[in-house]
Design a protein around this motif. Structure first.
Motif, mmCIF file in Angstrom:
data_model
loop_
_atom_site.group_PDB
_atom_site.id
_atom_site.type_symbol
_atom_site.label_atom_id
_atom_site.label_comp_id
_atom_site.label_asym_id
_atom_site.label_seq_id
_atom_site.Cartn_x
_atom_site.Cartn_y
_atom_site.Cartn_z
ATOM 1 N N THR A 1 31.338 34.339 42.887
ATOM 2 C CA THR A 1 32.244 34.070 44.002
ATOM 3 C C THR A 1 33.688 34.394 43.624
ATOM 4 O O THR A 1 34.146 34.059 42.535
ATOM 5 C CB THR A 1 32.161 32.587 44.415
ATOM 6 N N HIS A 2 34.389 35.052 44.547
ATOM 7 C CA HIS A 2 35.807 35.371 44.356
ATOM 8 C C HIS A 2 36.592 34.827 45.545
ATOM 9 O O HIS A 2 36.192 35.022 46.699
ATOM 10 C CB HIS A 2 35.996 36.888 44.244
ATOM 11 N N LEU A 3 37.707 34.170 45.251
ATOM 12 C CA LEU A 3 38.583 33.643 46.302
ATOM 13 C C LEU A 3 39.829 34.517 46.389
ATOM 14 O O LEU A 3 40.576 34.629 45.413
ATOM 15 C CB LEU A 3 38.975 32.198 45.972
ATOM 16 N N HIS B 1 33.012 41.687 38.628
ATOM 17 C CA HIS B 1 31.785 40.993 39.055
ATOM 18 C C HIS B 1 30.620 41.916 39.398
ATOM 19 O O HIS B 1 29.523 41.427 39.616
ATOM 20 C CB HIS B 1 32.075 40.146 40.300
ATOM 21 N N THR B 2 30.864 43.214 39.539
ATOM 22 C CA THR B 2 29.810 44.080 40.088
ATOM 23 C C THR B 2 29.507 45.294 39.216
ATOM 24 O O THR B 2 30.271 45.636 38.321
ATOM 25 C CB THR B 2 30.214 44.624 41.482
ATOM 26 N N GLN B 3 28.402 45.955 39.548
ATOM 27 C CA GLN B 3 28.043 47.268 39.007
ATOM 28 C C GLN B 3 27.941 48.228 40.186
ATOM 29 O O GLN B 3 27.652 47.785 41.307
ATOM 30 C CB GLN B 3 26.691 47.197 38.293
ATOM 31 N N PRO B 4 28.155 49.539 39.948
ATOM 32 C CA PRO B 4 28.020 50.492 41.056
ATOM 33 C C PRO B 4 26.664 50.331 41.753
ATOM 34 O O PRO B 4 25.646 50.150 41.090
ATOM 35 C CB PRO B 4 28.128 51.859 40.361
ATOM 36 N N PHE C 1 35.056 28.431 42.390
ATOM 37 C CA PHE C 1 35.054 29.900 42.430
ATOM 38 C C PHE C 1 35.070 30.469 41.011
ATOM 39 O O PHE C 1 35.672 29.892 40.104
ATOM 40 C CB PHE C 1 36.282 30.426 43.190
ATOM 41 N N ASP C 2 34.450 31.631 40.839
ATOM 42 C CA ASP C 2 34.455 32.275 39.520
ATOM 43 C C ASP C 2 35.796 32.934 39.223
ATOM 44 O O ASP C 2 36.262 32.900 38.083
ATOM 45 C CB ASP C 2 33.330 33.312 39.445
ATOM 46 N N THR C 3 36.394 33.569 40.246
ATOM 47 C CA THR C 3 37.745 34.125 40.077
ATOM 48 C C THR C 3 38.566 33.825 41.329
ATOM 49 O O THR C 3 38.013 33.655 42.422
ATOM 50 C CB THR C 3 37.742 35.660 39.856
ATOM 51 N N ALA D 1 42.812 34.591 38.270
ATOM 52 C CA ALA D 1 42.462 33.484 37.381
ATOM 53 C C ALA D 1 40.955 33.344 37.296
ATOM 54 O O ALA D 1 40.234 33.686 38.243
ATOM 55 C CB ALA D 1 43.078 32.187 37.906
ATOM 56 N N GLY D 2 40.471 32.856 36.147
ATOM 57 C CA GLY D 2 39.032 32.661 35.963
ATOM 58 C C GLY D 2 38.726 32.212 34.546
ATOM 59 O O GLY D 2 39.619 31.751 33.830
#
Ligand SMILES: *Cc1c(COP(=O)(O)O)cnc(C)c1O
Length: 341
Positions: A170-172, A69-72, A195-197, A215-216
């Motif tokens: 969003t991550h759960l 989900h992210t970049q540095p 949630f996305d994942t 999951a996602g």
């Protein structure tokens, strides 16, 4: 020995060992292991997602989610006491180069309002790129360090809506989502929706020896498979382990209610001892945290009486209820705690 240190200490039952011994296997790195593939489908169907990937640990599952989900340089919002913030050894910075920004809040949860306050509001006179890019918010249900507490549904819906409005993923972290579902009488699919994942663990209350799943959507899980390999999680004939997880999903879900009953009974019993303090409102699932004047010597004395628990800090002790602890053992352990207290 009555082992209440964690719900990860369970032994595979005879039925589970049979399932493991008889599992059909292939090479999971080639996506060729029929038992892993069956588990992944089962989990995706239960959670209502396109796909899921089986990984060795919940920590790896969360770390892969952060990476997907992210970049540095990004900022991730989560509860101050989240597992990702406290128990993954700086993995967020190490693996993904992100900054974690903690939000306080009752019982491991926070509100949409608190989320909005934590997101920097760009000043109209300054370019937006001068403000921390918040790209992900993580929610933990049940919340481990808060006492196995369950998120309120409306509050969670509010947080998901707020994140969606802001374009934040969003991550759960649902290591114990099974417990949350049993405690609220809902399905894990309901609790995961929006949630996305989603991370779920098979090696906690479900009693499987190894593994978690992320999951996602198809796109996210495709990326997750790449990071699983990069993080060294490509395990070959993993179907042997996945068979234990499938057995756990098929046989050990509804009995989680017994763990909740035992935890409640234990908490209410030890609450009667003068030097023990329990926040009974936080005892909602299978974890019981309680305070005594000196946690480490208290835990040593209980261990000498064959009750094993964890001292977490100066005064806090944790007792966890799981499938290898019967009601009789629960009562016996509570008696030991009361006698020593
Ligand atoms: C245990 C746990 C994890 C990590 O699982 P491991 O398999 O032990 O790495 C993640 N999140 C929460 C909330 C947990 O309790």
């Amino acid at each position: 020995m009555i082992d209440l240190r964690s719900d990860t200490v369970t032994q595979p039952s005879d039925g589970m060992r049979d399932a493991i011994a008889n599992a059909q296997v292939g090479d999971d790195v080639y996506h060729d292991d029929p038992t892993v593939n069956a588990l992944e489908r089962m989990v995706a169907d239960m959670l209502g997602t396109d796909d899921a990937v089986y990984v060795p640990t919940g920590t790896m599952s969360n770390q892969i989610a952060l990476r997907v989900h992210t970049q540095p340089g990004d900022t991730v919002l989560l509860h101050t006491a989240a597992h990702i913030a406290r128990h993954e050894l700086g993995g967020a910075a190490h693996n993904s180069g992100v900054t974690l920004k903690g939000i306080g809040g009752e019982q491991g949860a926070f509100t949409a309002g608190q989320l909005l306050e934590a997101v920097p509001t760009p000043h109209p006179a300054l370019p937006a790129h001068l403000f921390d890019p918040v790209t992900l918010v993580c929610v933990e249900n049940t919340h481990n360090d808060a006492g196995g507490t369950v998120w309120n549904r409306e509050q969670m819906a509010g947080v998901l809506d707020a994140a969606k409005d802001l374009g934040i993923a969003t991550h759960l972290d649902g290591a114990r989502l099974w417990n949350a579902a049993v405690a609220t009488g809902t399905s894990v699919g309901d609790l995961a929706s929006g949630f996305d994942t989603v991370n779920v663990c098979f090696s906690k209350g479900l009693g499987a020896p190894v593994g978690s799943a992320l999951a996602g959507t198809h796109t996210m899980i495709k990326q997750a498979r790449r990071f699983k390999q990069i993080f060294g999680g490509g395990f070959r004939q993993a179907g042997l382990l996945a068979a234990g997880a499938i057995y756990a999903l098929e046989n050990n879900r509804s009995r989680i209610a017994d763990d909740h009953t035992n935890a409640r009974f234990f908490a209410e019993t030890i609450d009667t001892a003068a030097s023990v303090r329990v926040d009974l409102a936080a005892v909602q699932t299978n974890l019981v945290y309680f305070d005594v004047p000196d946690a480490s010597s208290f835990v040593d004395e209980c261990l000498a009486e064959d009750v094993s628990m964890l001292a977490l800090g100066q005064s806090s002790v944790r007792a966890v209820f799981h499938l290898d602890v019967s009601h009789e053992q629960t009562a016996a352990a509570a008696q030991v705690v009361c006698a020593i207290a």
